[in-house]
Design a protein around this motif. Structure first.
Motif, PDB file in Angstrom:
ATOM      1  N   THR A  59       0.888  -1.257  -0.216  1.00  0.00           N
ATOM      2  CA  THR A  59       0.007   0.159   0.016  1.00  0.00           C
ATOM      3  C   THR A  59       0.729   1.291   0.058  1.00  0.00           C
ATOM      4  N   SER A  60       2.023   1.111  -0.221  1.00  0.00           N
ATOM      5  CA  SER A  60       3.119   2.219   0.045  1.00  0.00           C
ATOM      6  C   SER A  60       2.919   3.039  -1.311  1.00  0.00           C
ATOM      7  N   ILE A  61       3.085   4.483  -1.248  1.00  0.00           N
ATOM      8  CA  ILE A  61       2.876   5.233  -2.412  1.00  0.00           C
ATOM      9  C   ILE A  61       3.886   4.762  -3.381  1.00  0.00           C
ATOM     10  N   VAL A  62       5.167   4.522  -2.893  1.00  0.00           N
ATOM     11  CA  VAL A  62       6.022   4.128  -3.972  1.00  0.00           C
ATOM     12  C   VAL A  62       5.763   2.730  -4.906  1.00  0.00           C
ATOM     13  N   SER A  63       5.091   1.731  -4.206  1.00  0.00           N
ATOM     14  CA  SER A  63       4.552   0.741  -4.809  1.00  0.00           C
ATOM     15  C   SER A  63       3.758   1.140  -5.869  1.00  0.00           C
ATOM     16  N   ILE A  64       2.703   1.862  -5.374  1.00  0.00           N
ATOM     17  CA  ILE A  64       1.334   2.180  -6.316  1.00  0.00           C
ATOM     18  C   ILE A  64       1.981   2.846  -7.512  1.00  0.00           C
ATOM     19  N   LEU A  65       2.757   3.907  -7.323  1.00  0.00           N
ATOM     20  CA  LEU A  65       3.302   4.629  -8.258  1.00  0.00           C
ATOM     21  C   LEU A  65       4.122   3.850  -9.552  1.00  0.00           C
ATOM     22  N   THR A  66       5.038   2.830  -8.902  1.00  0.00           N
ATOM     23  CA  THR A  66       5.622   2.242  -9.845  1.00  0.00           C
ATOM     24  C   THR A  66       4.699   1.071 -10.578  1.00  0.00           C
ATOM     25  N   GLY A  67       3.700   0.831  -9.797  1.00  0.00           N
ATOM     26  CA  GLY A  67       2.716  -0.101 -10.397  1.00  0.00           C
ATOM     27  C   GLY A  67       1.861   0.560 -11.460  1.00  0.00           C
ATOM     28  N   VAL A  68       1.612   1.882 -11.329  1.00  0.00           N
ATOM     29  CA  VAL A  68       1.059   2.603 -12.316  1.00  0.00           C
ATOM     30  C   VAL A  68       1.758   2.859 -13.601  1.00  0.00           C
ATOM     31  N   ILE A  69       2.916   3.165 -13.257  1.00  0.00           N
ATOM     32  CA  ILE A  69       4.012   3.561 -14.586  1.00  0.00           C
ATOM     33  C   ILE A  69       4.305   2.138 -15.186  1.00  0.00           C
ATOM     34  N   TYR A  70       4.350   0.901 -14.379  1.00  0.00           N
ATOM     35  CA  TYR A  70       4.307  -0.425 -15.116  1.00  0.00           C
ATOM     36  C   TYR A  70       3.218  -0.598 -16.174  1.00  0.00           C
ATOM     37  N   PHE A  71       2.232  -0.413 -15.411  1.00  0.00           N
ATOM     38  CA  PHE A  71       0.877  -0.629 -16.396  1.00  0.00           C
ATOM     39  C   PHE A  71       0.869   0.402 -17.465  1.00  0.00           C
ATOM     40  N   PHE A  72       1.248   1.279 -17.380  1.00  0.00           N
ATOM     41  CA  PHE A  72       1.136   2.354 -18.371  1.00  0.00           C
ATOM     42  C   PHE A  72       2.211   1.733 -19.459  1.00  0.00           C
ATOM     43  N   VAL A  73       3.491   1.355 -19.144  1.00  0.00           N
ATOM     44  CA  VAL A  73       4.409   0.897 -20.218  1.00  0.00           C
ATOM     45  C   VAL A  73       3.746  -0.258 -20.866  1.00  0.00           C
ATOM     46  N   VAL A  74       2.986  -1.135 -20.031  1.00  0.00           N
ATOM     47  CA  VAL A  74       2.569  -2.387 -20.516  1.00  0.00           C
ATOM     48  C   VAL A  74       1.710  -1.989 -21.647  1.00  0.00           C
ATOM     49  N   PHE A  75       0.765  -1.066 -21.197  1.00  0.00           N
ATOM     50  CA  PHE A  75      -0.532  -0.883 -22.204  1.00  0.00           C
ATOM     51  C   PHE A  75      -0.055   0.052 -23.477  1.00  0.00           C
ATOM     52  N   LEU A  76       1.059   0.818 -23.202  1.00  0.00           N
ATOM     53  CA  LEU A  76       1.211   2.002 -24.350  1.00  0.00           C
ATOM     54  C   LEU A  76       2.401   1.396 -25.195  1.00  0.00           C
ATOM     55  N   VAL A  77       3.229   0.670 -24.433  1.00  0.00           N
ATOM     56  CA  VAL A  77       4.566   0.286 -25.169  1.00  0.00           C
ATOM     57  C   VAL A  77       4.484  -1.357 -25.449  1.00  0.00           C
ATOM     58  N   ILE A  78       4.680  -2.172 -24.334  1.00  0.00           N
ATOM     59  CA  ILE A  78       4.689  -3.599 -24.722  1.00  0.00           C
ATOM     60  C   ILE A  78       3.596  -4.127 -25.606  1.00  0.00           C
ATOM     61  N   VAL A  79       2.263  -4.038 -25.073  1.00  0.00           N
ATOM     62  CA  VAL A  79       1.195  -4.760 -25.775  1.00  0.00           C
ATOM     63  C   VAL A  79       1.412  -4.506 -27.490  1.00  0.00           C
ATOM     64  N   PRO A  80       1.334  -2.995 -27.695  1.00  0.00           N
ATOM     65  CA  PRO A  80       1.279  -2.823 -29.104  1.00  0.00           C
ATOM     66  C   PRO A  80       2.575  -3.345 -29.947  1.00  0.00           C
ATOM     67  N   THR A  81       3.806  -3.288 -29.123  1.00  0.00           N
ATOM     68  CA  THR A  81       4.705  -3.720 -29.687  1.00  0.00           C
ATOM     69  C   THR A  81       4.681  -5.306 -30.164  1.00  0.00           C
ATOM     70  N   LEU A  82       4.110  -6.085 -28.894  1.00  0.00           N
ATOM     71  CA  LEU A  82       4.258  -7.545 -29.219  1.00  0.00           C
ATOM     72  C   LEU A  82       2.995  -8.142 -29.945  1.00  0.00           C
ATOM     73  N   ARG A  83       2.010  -7.235 -30.199  1.00  0.00           N
ATOM     74  CA  ARG A  83       0.858  -7.672 -31.064  1.00  0.00           C
ATOM     75  C   ARG A  83       0.556  -6.994 -32.414  1.00  0.00           C
ATOM     76  N   LYS A  84       1.942  -6.844 -32.924  1.00  0.00           N
ATOM     77  CA  LYS A  84       1.957  -6.112 -34.295  1.00  0.00           C
ATOM     78  C   LYS A  84       1.178  -7.130 -35.298  1.00  0.00           C
ATOM     79  N   ASP A  85       1.543  -8.486 -35.581  1.00  0.00           N
ATOM     80  CA  ASP A  85       1.124  -9.190 -36.564  1.00  0.00           C
ATOM     81  C   ASP A  85       0.771 -10.680 -35.546  1.00  0.00           C
ATOM     82  N   TRP A  86      -0.077 -11.433 -36.217  1.00  0.00           N
ATOM     83  CA  TRP A  86      -0.179 -12.719 -35.697  1.00  0.00           C
ATOM     84  C   TRP A  86       0.837 -13.521 -35.280  1.00  0.00           C
ATOM     85  N   PHE A  87       1.827 -13.530 -36.015  1.00  0.00           N
ATOM     86  CA  PHE A  87       3.143 -14.516 -35.597  1.00  0.00           C
ATOM     87  C   PHE A  87       3.721 -13.982 -34.259  1.00  0.00           C
TER      88      PHE A  87
END
Lengths: 314, 502
Positions: free
Chosen positions: B378-406
Motif C-alpha cells: 500500500t505504500s505510495i512508491v509501490s502504487i506509483l511504480t505499479g501505475v508506471i508499469y501498467f502504462f508501459v505495458v499498455f502503451l508500449v509493450i502490448v502494441p509492440t508484441l501484438r503487431k502481427d499474428w506471428f
C-alpha cells in the motif's frame, strides 16, 4: 569398523537352511508313495537337494522348520489377537522430551530426527498453551495406506500401520497424503545413524541393514519412508515401547484394546474407563482417519506451561 | 495442389543442415547429458542433495512432471479435435502437435522416475501394484496415452514415409528404415480408405484417453485430504490448463519452425490466428477455474486452506502466484486488441524492438514485485511504480508484441508457458509448505543446482527430440496438405448441404 562375518551371516544362513528344509519337506511328502520302509520302522525318504540331486536320507534326520512363509505373512498381518492402542495424557506432559530421546536411541535415528514430536499447541489466541506429544496415529482408515502404489505401507490386524522398506519405491505419496505429517523420508545416509551394535553388524555403510527385532516395520533404508512403528515387536513380547518407559511423568499409556488395558510403566489401567472418565478424544476426528492414539484433554494440569525446555524429572 | 509444394514438404528434413542446426543439436545434447549426469549424481548421493526436505516432500520434479504431461495435450488432443471437427486449416499443424505430445509425455514420465527415492525398485509397481493408488492410475493412463499417441503420430505418417522411401536413391539403411516403416504404402484407393478409417478411430479414441491422463494427474493431489488440493474442480481444471499450455508450446514451436524452415507459404497467418483464438478460449476457461478455486476457498475462510491461500497471495510463494497472473494477463492483452482500447482513448502508443519489450514486460514486473516486497503493497512508491508499469505495458509493450499474428502467437505462447509452469508451482508447493499442524512450522524449499540442471535438461530434451524428429520425418504432413486441395470441393458441397432447401 570391526566385522563379524559369522554373526552377520547367521540370519542369511538360517534362511538358507530353512528354505532347504522346506524344499526337503515338500519333496518328501511328494515322494512319500515310493518310499522304502526299513525293518526297524525308520523310514528313508528321497529328497531333492538344492543342487538338483535326489538324495536319500533318514526321516529322523529331517528337522521340522517353522513355516517361513507364515512367518513372513505374520509380519504383514500383525501379532494375532492384539489391537495396540495408545493414550496420551496431556495433563501430565511438561516437554521433558525424554520420549524423543528414547525413541531416537531405540531406533538408531540421527540426532535431528525422532518418530515422536512434542508440539506446542494453542487452540486459540486466548487459550492457554499445552504440550502435545505426537507419534504416528496408526489410523484405522489410514490415508497413507490408501495411496501407496506398491503396498509397501500396510495396515496390520494388530492396528499397526507398518512400512516394508524393501518394497518402498520412495515416491513419497504417503508422506504428502498424511494429514498429520507423521511420516519422514530418509533423504540420504546422513539421516541414518544407527547404534554401534547395528553398525558392527553391517558391512554396508550405505545403511542397507536390518534391525532384527523390528523386522520389516523399522528397517531403515536410504530413499524410503520411515515413521513411528508402534514397536510391535516389543509389544508382542509384552514389553512397553521406549517412549512410554522413558517418560518421567507417565504421560503415555500403551496397551491392547482387546485386553482393555493400557500401561504407562507405572500403573496399568482399564482402557475403557480411562477414555470414558477423562473425556478422551482423537486428534482431528473430522478427518475421518480413526486414529488409534487417544488424547486426554489438558485440563487440571500437573505442570504449568513453560516455554523453556524442561528436562528435570519430577 | 502442385507437386512442387509436396516436394518441398517432403524435402524438409534435408533443409536441416548447417551450423545452426548441428550447433543447436550439440548444445542441447550437452545440456541433456548434463541432466543425465546430475541424475546419476543424485542416484549416488540420494535425494538429500536436492532442496527437498521434511514438509516439502515434492518439489520441482513433480512440478515438471505435471507441466510436461500438460504440454503433451498440445498435440494429440488438439489435432484429434481439429481432425474430427474437419477444421480444414489443421492440415499443416497436426504433425508438429503430435510430435510434441510424444516427446513431452516421455519427459514427463521420466520426471517421476527422477523424483523417486528408489528408482531401482520401479518394477515393484508391476509386481506389487495396487490399483487403489492414484499413482497406479497415473501409470496406466500415461503409458496408455504414450502408446496411443505414438500410434496416432505414426498412422498419419505412413503415406509421408512412403514418399520419403521413394526419394531415397540407394537401397541403403535409410531406404530400409523408411521402407519398413511405410508398411508397403502404395497409395491405392483401398489403402487410403483404410488409412482414413484408422486415423478417425484413433482420433476418437485418443480424446478420452488424453482427458483421463491429466485428470488422474490431478487426482494424485486431489485424493489427499490436504488443503487446496482436496478439490473437486481439480480434474477439469488440470485438463484445461494442460490444453492451454499445450497450445502455447505448439505456437512457439510453429513460429520457430516457420522461420527456420522458410515455411511462410505453408504456415500462414490464418493458422496462427486460429490457434491464438483457441489459446484465448482456453485462457478464459483457465481463468474461470483459477478464480473459482481461490474466491471460494478465500470466502469460505477455513483456517487450514486460508493458510495456503495467504501463502500464495502474500507469503513466500507470492512471486510465483502474482507472476502467473502477470504473465497470463500479458498474454491475454497481447491476444486481445488491448492497444485499440488505448487508441480509443487517444493515448499515444509506442513501438520498440520486440525482444526489448519482452524483457521489459518480464523484468519490469519483477522490479515492481521487488518494490512491493521492500515497501509494502500500500505504500505510495509501490502504487506509483505499479501505475508506471501498467502504462508501459499498455502503451508500449502490448502494441509492440501484438503487431502481427506471428508475434501474437509467439509472445503469448511464451508468456502462457511461463505462466502455466508457475501455476503448477503454486499448486504443488504452497500446500506442502503449510502443514495442517501449526506447531510443525512452515516448510521452505529452494531447488538446488542438481534439480535446476535436470529441469533444464528436460526442456532441452523436448527441443532435442523434436529436432531429431524433424531430421528424420517431414514436420508438415505432406499428404494431408495435398489432400487439402481436393477438400475444397468437398467443403463447397458441405456448405451447400447446410443451406435451406429450395
Amino acid at each position: 569398523m570391526p566385522k563379524n562375518d559369522g554373526k552377520h551371516n547367521s540370519r542369511r544362513d538360517f534362511l538358507k537352511t530353512g528354505l532347504t528344509g522346506m524344499a526337503a519337506l515338500g519333496s518328501g511328502v511328494f515322494l512319500h508313495a515310493c518310499n522304502k520302509q526299513d525293518e526297524d520302522g525308520d523310514q528313508t525318504i528321497k529328497l531333492l537337494s538344492p543342487e538338483g540331486e535326489v538324495v536319500e536320507v533318514k526321516r529322523s534326520e529331517v528337522k521340522y522348520v517353522p513355516d517361513l512363509e507364515a512367518l513372513d505373512k505374520n509380519v504383514r498381518e500383525g501379532v494375532p489377537g492384539r489391537r495396540f492402542v495408545m493414550v496420551i495424557n496431556l495433563r501430565r506432559c511438561r516437554n521433558a522430551l525424554r520420549c524423543q530421546e528414547a525413541c531416537a536411541e531405540m531406533h538408531g535415528l540421527a540426532s535431528h530426527r525422532s518418530y515422536i514430536n512434542v508440539l506446542k499447541m494453542q487452540d486459540a489466541e486466548t487459550t492457554y498453551p499445552y504440550w502435545m506429544p505426537q507419534p504416528c496415529y496408526h489410523c484405522d482408515d489410514p490415508p497413507c495406506v490408501k495411496v501407496c502404489p506398491t503396498g509397501a505401507t500396510f495396515k496390520r490386524t494388530d492396528g499397526v500401520v507398518a512400512i516394508d522398506t524393501v518394497r518402498c519405491i520412495g515416491c513419497r505419496f504417503c508422506t504428502v497424503a498424511c494429514p498429520y505429517s507423521a511420516r519422514q523420508f530418509v533423504w540420504g545416509t546422513e539421516d541414518l545413524k544407527l547404534t554401534r551394535e547395528d553398525l558392527e553388524r553391517s558391512d554396508e555403510p550405505s545403511g542397507e541393514l536390518d534391525i532384527v527385532t523390528h523386522q520389516t516395520c523399522s528397517t531403515r533404508r536410504v530413499g524410503t519412508v520411515e515413521k513411528c512403528d508402534f514397536c510391535p515387536a516389543k509389544a508382542a513380547k509384552g514389553e512397553l515401547p521406549d517412549c512410554v518407559t522413558a517418560c518421567p511423568n507417565g504421560v503415555i499409556y500403551y496397551g491392547d484394546e482387546n485386553e482393555d488395558a493400557v500401561s504407562n510403566g507405572q500403573e496399568t489401567v482399564r482402557l475403557s474407563t480411562l477414555l470414558r472418565e477423562n473425556a478422551a478424544y482423537r486428534y482431528k476426528e473430522y478427518l475421518g482417519t480413526k486414529p488409534r492414539v487417544y488424547y486426554i484433554p489438558p485440563v487440571n494440569r500437573r505442570f504449568p506451561f513453560e516455554e523453556t525446555l524442561n528436562n528435570e524429572t519430577t | 495442389m502442385n507437386a512442387k509444394v509436396i516436394n518441398e514438404l517432403i524435402d524438409l528434413p534435408n533443409k536441416l543442415r548447417g551450423t545452426y542446426y548441428w550447433g543447436g543439436v550439440t548444445i542441447l545434447s550437452i545440456l541433456v547429458l548434463a541432466g543425465i549426469g546430475a541424475w546419476v549424481f543424485q542416484l549416488i548421493y540420494g535425494l538429500s542433495i536436492t532442496g527437498l526436505n521434511e514438509p516439502i516432500f515434492w518439489g520441482i520434479y513433480i512440478i515438471n512432471f505435471v507441466f510436461f504431461i500438460g504440454i503433451s495435450h498440445a498435440g494429440t488432443l488438439i489435432s484429434a479435435i481439429l481432425r474430427l471437427s474437419r477444421a480444414e486449416w489443421r492440415r499443416p499443424v497436426t504433425r508438429m502437435a503430435e510430435a510434441i505430445t510424444v516427446f513431452a509425455l516421455f519427459i514427463g514420465a521420466s520426471m517421476i522416475i527422477v523424483d523417486m527415492g528408489r528408482p531401482d525398485r520401479l518394477l515393484n509397481v508391476f509386481s506389487y501394484g495396487r490399483i487403489q493408488s492414484p499413482l497406479m492410475w497415473d501409470l496406466l493412463s500415461v503409458t496408455a496415452y504414450l502408446f496411443a499417441s505414438i500410434v496416432y503420430l505414426y498412422i498419419p505418417l505412413i503415406p509421408d514415409l512412403a514418399y520419403m522411401r521413394d526419394r531415397v536413391q540407394n537401397r541403403g539403411v535409410l531406404y530400409r528404415f523408411y521402407n519398413n516403416l511405410a508398411l508397403n504404402w502404395q497409395g491405392t484407393e483401398l489403402q487410403k480408405k483404410r488409412l482414413d478409417k484408422a486415423v478417425k478411430v484413433s482420433a476418437i479414441m485418443i480424446i478420452p484417453l488424453a482427458i483421463s491422463v491429466h485428470t488422474v494427474v490431478s487426482y494424485v493431489f486431489a485424493v489427499t485430504v490436504q488443503p487446496m488440493w482436496h478439490s473437486t474442480i481439480f480434474g477439469p481444471y488440470f485438463v484445461i490448463g494442460a490444453i492451454f499450455s499445450g497450445i502455447a508450446v505448439l505456437l512457439i514451436v510453429m513460429v520457430i519452425v516457420r522461420k527456420a524452415l522458410q515455411l511462410e507459404k505453408i504456415l500462414k497467418e490464418i493458422h496462427f490466428k486460429y490457434l491464438s483464438y483457441l489459446l484465448l478460449l482456453m485462457f478464459g476457461l483457465w481463468f474461470y477455474g483459477t478464480l473459482g478455486e481461490h474466491v471460494i476457498t478465500g470466502y469460505g475462510n477455513k483456517p487450514d486452506e486460508m493458510k495456503v491461500v495467504i501463502s500464495k497471495i502474500f507469503g513466500e510463494h507470492s512471486w510465483a502466484f502474482t507472476g502467473m497472473f502477470a504473465t497470463m494477463f500479458l498474454a491475454f492483452f497481447i491476444m486481445t486488441p488491448g492497444d485499440s482500447f488505448m487508441r480509443a482513448f487517444r493515448l499515444p502508443t509506442m513501438e520498440i524492438h520486440p525482444s526489448v519489450a519482452f524483457f521489459l514486460a518480464l523484468f519490469g514486473w519483477g522490479g515492481w514485485f521487488a518494490v512491493i516486497q521492500m515497501n509494502g503493497l500500500t505504500s505510495i512508491v509501490s502504487i506509483l511504480t505499479g501505475v508506471i508499469y501498467f502504462f508501459v505495458v499498455f502503451l508500449v509493450i502490448v502494441p509492440t508484441l501484438r503487431k502481427d499474428w506471428f508475434r501474437v502467437a509467439l509472445y503469448s505462447g511464451i508468456f502462457v508457458t511461463i505462466g502455466m509452469w508457475l501455476e503448477r508451482f503454486t499448486i504443488v508447493l504452497p500446500t506442502l509448505s503449510r502443514p495442517r499442524i501449526e506447531a510443525l512450522g512452515w516448510g521452505f524449499y529452494t531447488p538446488t543446482f542438481v534439480e535446476i540442471v535436470i529441469t533444464v535438461a528436460g526442456f532441452s530434451a523436448l527441443a532435442l527430440f523434436f529436432m531429431i524428429f524433424a531430421k528424420l520425418f517431414p514436420l508438415v504432413s505432406a499428404w494431408e496438405v495435398e489432400e487439402g486441395a481436393e477438400a475444397v470441393e468437398q467443403v463447397k458441397q458441405n456448405v451447400r448441404e447446410y443451406l435451406p432447401e429450395e
